[in-house]
Scaffold this motif. Structure first.
Motif, PDB file in Angstrom:
ATOM      1  N   ALA A  78     -11.004  -6.522   7.683  1.00  0.00           N
ATOM      2  CA  ALA A  78     -10.042  -7.245   8.659  1.00  0.00           C
ATOM      3  C   ALA A  78     -10.650  -7.507  10.036  1.00  0.00           C
ATOM      4  CB  ALA A  78      -8.906  -6.699   8.367  1.00  0.00           C
ATOM      5  N   ASP A  79     -11.167  -6.789  10.423  1.00  0.00           N
ATOM      6  CA  ASP A  79     -11.771  -6.847  11.699  1.00  0.00           C
ATOM      7  C   ASP A  79     -13.243  -5.819  11.998  1.00  0.00           C
ATOM      8  OD1 ASP A  79     -10.858  -4.083  12.688  1.00  0.00           O
ATOM      9  OD2 ASP A  79      -8.918  -5.075  12.570  1.00  0.00           O
ATOM     10  N   SER A  80     -13.781  -6.023  13.029  1.00  0.00           N
ATOM     11  CA  SER A  80     -15.052  -5.137  13.184  1.00  0.00           C
ATOM     12  C   SER A  80     -15.113  -3.813  13.235  1.00  0.00           C
ATOM     13  CB  SER A  80     -15.865  -5.878  14.391  1.00  0.00           C
ATOM     14  OG  SER A  80     -14.979  -5.561  15.662  1.00  0.00           O
ATOM     15  N   ALA A  81     -13.598  -3.288  13.576  1.00  0.00           N
ATOM     16  CA  ALA A  81     -13.321  -1.763  13.738  1.00  0.00           C
ATOM     17  C   ALA A  81     -13.137  -1.198  12.302  1.00  0.00           C
ATOM     18  CB  ALA A  81     -12.258  -1.685  14.550  1.00  0.00           C
ATOM     19  N   GLU A  82     -12.831  -2.054  11.224  1.00  0.00           N
ATOM     20  CA  GLU A  82     -12.330  -1.591  10.114  1.00  0.00           C
ATOM     21  C   GLU A  82     -13.590  -0.807   9.426  1.00  0.00           C
ATOM     22  OE1 GLU A  82      -9.754  -2.481   6.197  1.00  0.00           O
ATOM     23  OE2 GLU A  82     -10.826  -3.973   7.107  1.00  0.00           O
ATOM     24  N   ALA A 140       2.996 -14.836  -3.011  1.00  0.00           N
ATOM     25  CA  ALA A 140       2.364 -14.647  -1.966  1.00  0.00           C
ATOM     26  C   ALA A 140       2.823 -13.321  -1.183  1.00  0.00           C
ATOM     27  CB  ALA A 140       2.221 -15.578  -1.068  1.00  0.00           C
ATOM     28  N   THR A 141       2.091 -12.371  -0.757  1.00  0.00           N
ATOM     29  CA  THR A 141       2.439 -11.280  -0.034  1.00  0.00           C
ATOM     30  C   THR A 141       1.471 -11.287   1.035  1.00  0.00           C
ATOM     31  OG1 THR A 141       1.020  -9.632  -0.997  1.00  0.00           O
ATOM     32  CG2 THR A 141       3.095 -10.062  -2.152  1.00  0.00           C
ATOM     33  N   LYS A 142       1.571 -10.330   1.988  1.00  0.00           N
ATOM     34  CA  LYS A 142       0.577 -10.214   3.068  1.00  0.00           C
ATOM     35  C   LYS A 142      -0.786  -9.781   2.695  1.00  0.00           C
ATOM     36  CE  LYS A 142       3.808  -9.257   6.800  1.00  0.00           C
ATOM     37  NZ  LYS A 142       4.333  -8.335   7.900  1.00  0.00           N
ATOM     38  N   LEU A 143      -0.891  -9.236   1.570  1.00  0.00           N
ATOM     39  CA  LEU A 143      -2.106  -8.781   0.958  1.00  0.00           C
ATOM     40  C   LEU A 143      -2.674  -9.546   0.076  1.00  0.00           C
ATOM     41  CD1 LEU A 143      -1.490  -4.956   0.432  1.00  0.00           C
ATOM     42  CD2 LEU A 143      -2.762  -6.036   2.691  1.00  0.00           C
ATOM     43  N   ASN A 144      -2.054 -10.716  -0.490  1.00  0.00           N
ATOM     44  CA  ASN A 144      -2.634 -11.283  -1.649  1.00  0.00           C
ATOM     45  C   ASN A 144      -1.898 -12.524  -1.696  1.00  0.00           C
ATOM     46  OD1 ASN A 144      -3.638 -12.143  -3.987  1.00  0.00           O
ATOM     47  ND2 ASN A 144      -3.499 -10.483  -5.035  1.00  0.00           N
TER      48      ASN A 144
END
Length: 337
Positions: free
Chosen positions: A18-22, A197-201
């Protein structure tokens, strides 16, 4: 009759941070072992061993040839087989089962091989008769819906015959003799499956789908019938992360309840309980042959390796570890005369 354990394999999809921190939470060590980070103790790894572990670079062909292709010969001997994809939403289950036309998954590959096997066997013994047919259904909010004829009956009943075989009364069946004939019926039926649709898929399955491929072999003096169930289970969902509301929330509630019932069946089988709660949901009732019953079975566990899925990953792996202990008793489905 013969006894066989449920085969459990794991497939880890490619990383989508999701981002560089994950962080990446799942690490494939070799072709049978993976490690996950321990969320209770930072830096510590938990090890899991399975019959096969497919890393993110593993292709559709290798998953199919390892997990499914070897099961198909059982169908022509009058034995059942089951393959089901399990895992959280967004972990790649439907990709494994269906895949795109450019990189097909289990269903298109299995149909092609079954048709080719039928043609080869008929060429070797033209006097025999081999019929191929299929049915396709979904379990949506605890209702069994025929995807070949979705408007016909709103909820088909699940029955058990005198030999304790599970079947669905009134389910439509289409006879086929080629891949083109299968696609003619399957393509429009697959569009009837419930997704949203959901936030994850962006295209989350809102139901469990089951394709039933039947092989009926008529020989002198006897008839053999083998069935292959290919099951795409809807993923477990944490509504705090999916953002589900309204109808999506009701759908996820039904999905999670049926998966809980599935976990209770696995626990009962592992502890040798006298009563296994197959009737706890439509899903477990339908899977009665696949888990602890009359079938060669393989569960393909799909994992998302990112840190945000850590709880889903932990729960999924522990469920999978219990499932691999289940023993099925396979018999030949034969009618004399």
């Amino acid at each position: 009759m013969s006894s066989t354990k449920v085969r459990v394999v794991v497939r880890v999809r490619p990383v989508q941070l999701a981002d560089s921190a994950e962080r990446v939470w799942v690490h494939c060590i070799n072709d049978s072992t993976l490690h996950t980070l321990n969320h209770r103790k930072d830096g510590q790894m938990l090890a899991y061993d399975f019959q096969s572990v497919f890393n993110p670079k593993s292709g559709q062909r290798s998953v199919y040839s390892s997990c499914v292709q070897g099961l198909l010969s059982h169908l022509f001997s009058g034995e059942n087989a089951s393959v089901f994809a399990y895992g959280p939403t967004g972990a790649g289950k439907t990709h494994t089962i269906l895949g795109p036309p450019s990189d097909p998954g289990i269903i298109p590959r299995a149909v092609r091989d079954i048709v080719d096997m039928r043609n080869t066997k008929l060429a070797e013994a033209p006097s025999n008769k081999i019929q191929l047919s299929f049915s396709y259904l979904e379990i949506y909010q605890e209702k069994v819906i025929d995807l070949l004829s979705p408007g016909a009956v709103p909820d088909l009943p699940i029955r058990e015959d005198y030999d304790r075989n599970i079947f669905i009364s009134g389910l439509q069946e289409r006879e086929i003799s080629s891949v083109d004939e299968f696609n003619l019926h399957f393509a429009p039926a697959s569009k009837n499956r419930s997704t949203a649709a959901t936030k994850l898929n962006s295209r989350s399955s809102r139901s469990h789908s089951v394709l039933i491929l039947k092989v009926k072999v008529t020989l002198p003096g006897r008839t053999l019938t083998g069935k292959l169930h290919i099951i795409d289970l809807a993923g477990s969902e944490d509504n705090r992360r999916t953002g589900n509301q309204g109808e999506r929330l009701r759908e996820s509630g039904a999905i999670n309840t049926s998966l809980l019932a599935l976990s209770q069946v696995v626990d009962a089988l592992n502890t040798n309980q006298l009563r296994v709660p197959y009737r706890g949901s439509k899903l477990t009732r339908l899977l009665q042959d696949s888990l602890g019953g009359n079938s060669h079975s393989c569960m393909i566990v799909n994992l998302a390796p990112e840190e945000r899925y850590y709880y889903d990953t932990y729960v999924t792996l522990n469920f999978a570890r219990k499932t691999k202990k289940i023993v099925n008793t396979v018999k030949t489905n034969e009618v004399k005369g």
